[in-house]
Design an enzyme around this catalytic site. Sequence first.
Site, short mmCIF file in Angstrom:
data_model
loop_
_atom_site.label_atom_id
_atom_site.label_comp_id
_atom_site.label_asym_id
_atom_site.label_seq_id
_atom_site.Cartn_x
_atom_site.Cartn_y
_atom_site.Cartn_z
N PHE B 12 -7.19 -17.25 -103.27
CA PHE B 12 -7.22 -16.08 -104.22
C PHE B 12 -5.55 -15.10 -103.92
CE2 PHE B 12 -11.14 -16.73 -103.13
CZ PHE B 12 -12.34 -16.16 -104.05
N CYS B 13 -5.25 -14.06 -104.52
CA CYS B 13 -4.02 -13.57 -104.71
C CYS B 13 -3.64 -13.22 -102.31
CB CYS B 13 -4.27 -12.84 -105.75
SG CYS B 13 -4.21 -13.49 -107.30
N PRO B 14 -2.40 -13.51 -102.49
CA PRO B 14 -1.48 -14.04 -103.27
C PRO B 14 -1.62 -15.44 -102.96
CG PRO B 14 -0.87 -12.93 -100.78
CD PRO B 14 -2.13 -13.35 -101.09
N ASP B 39 -8.92 -17.27 -109.74
CA ASP B 39 -9.20 -15.56 -109.20
C ASP B 39 -7.92 -14.81 -110.74
OD1 ASP B 39 -8.06 -13.16 -108.59
OD2 ASP B 39 -7.16 -13.06 -106.55
#
Lengths: 347, 77
Positions: B12-14, B39
């Site tokens: 998942f970001c970042p 994501d």
Amino acid sequence: MSQQRKAVALISGGLDSLLAAKVMLEQGIHVEGINFFTGFCVEGHTHAIRKQDKDKPKRNNALWSAEQLGIKLHIIDVVEEYKNVLINPKHGYGKNMNPCLDCKVFMVNKAKQWADDNAFDFIITGEVVGQRPMSQRKETMPIVSRESGADDRLLRPLCAKNLPPTLPETEGWVKREEMYGFSGRNRKPQMALAAEFGFEDYAKPAGGCCFLTDESYSAKLVDLWDARNTREYEMDDIMLLKVGRHIRPAAHYKLIVGREDGENKFMQGYKNSFISFKTIDIPGPLTLLDGVATDEDLKIAAQITARFSQGKNAESVTIEVRRTNGDTVTLKVKPMTAEEVKPEWYV
Amino acid sequence: MSHYELDARRMFCPMPVIRAQDKIKELQVGDTLEVVATDPGVLNDIPAWSRINGHKVLATRQVDDEVFVLVEVCESK
């Protein structure tokens, strides 16, 4: 011609760090941003997981800030190193499990190391005296400077006039009179400065940008540590604390019950690590079981899964129970009533 | 000039941005990197990261639940 000085700015994605960096750019300083990923950042993860958030823009506010400023941004993964900050905070926790003062010391220290490695002259933050109850008080701000090792190379442009002069000021790299004397929790001065600089649509996080300041999240983290009798954690642990209802019917196991399709889908990725439960004939949640379970526990977990399905008022609901090795069995259970799911089970 | 791929599925970001940033540091100007992720935030974040760091996004696409971002490494600003 005098040498252009370089500053590394801690960029959180919020308004204050955006403004602090802009104030330095206005003084002709070369600024690059640095952003630390601890694993507890609010934005990003939950947006990606929860289906109901799919229509919201999924921008990363630190990247957005850097783009507004026209500066580079270096995003640093500090998940492993951050564990020691969270588990052993020298200055303790805030209202919840937030080790804000130790966190700030850690981040400024990391920024200082980065500045040393990249020949940058000083470090800037968007801190404002009196804005935060733990890390941004007049008494604690010198602690951040000292314990981070940044000392007088740490400059806070938004409240510099309230603090002793720093190296960039005494050396004449920046003009003290062109910085600010903001203090307290009033956000109006920052909003006025944002308007002056032409910044619109900046992030306005309610309750901060870190899950550790959240009461509910902190309770789940403490429950996890207590249940395992250790404070060690992995990235997957802290991710799973962000999703679902957490229900602990007994000390030796906990259930994570998906609240909507996005969470259910995310949790499917953990089916080989946890016993999982899902409804067969009707829409319902995916449930993960963290811990060890007897056959009776499996039945309770199935009844709770049924409770949060669309068959919650039915006489019986069929639940598929999947072991981590892929073996499945089906259980036909009566859904628990709302009253049967005891309030003290909710973490 | 070489082409590379980065598997950032289930991150998942970042994290996909961090992995792409770290990989691009190892590459030469003119190399291309395709990031594959699950994501959807990657469709915004890697182009934003590329813009501020002077790299060029050649293409983005989404196939079912996976997103692809193709970045050309440019001379850093």
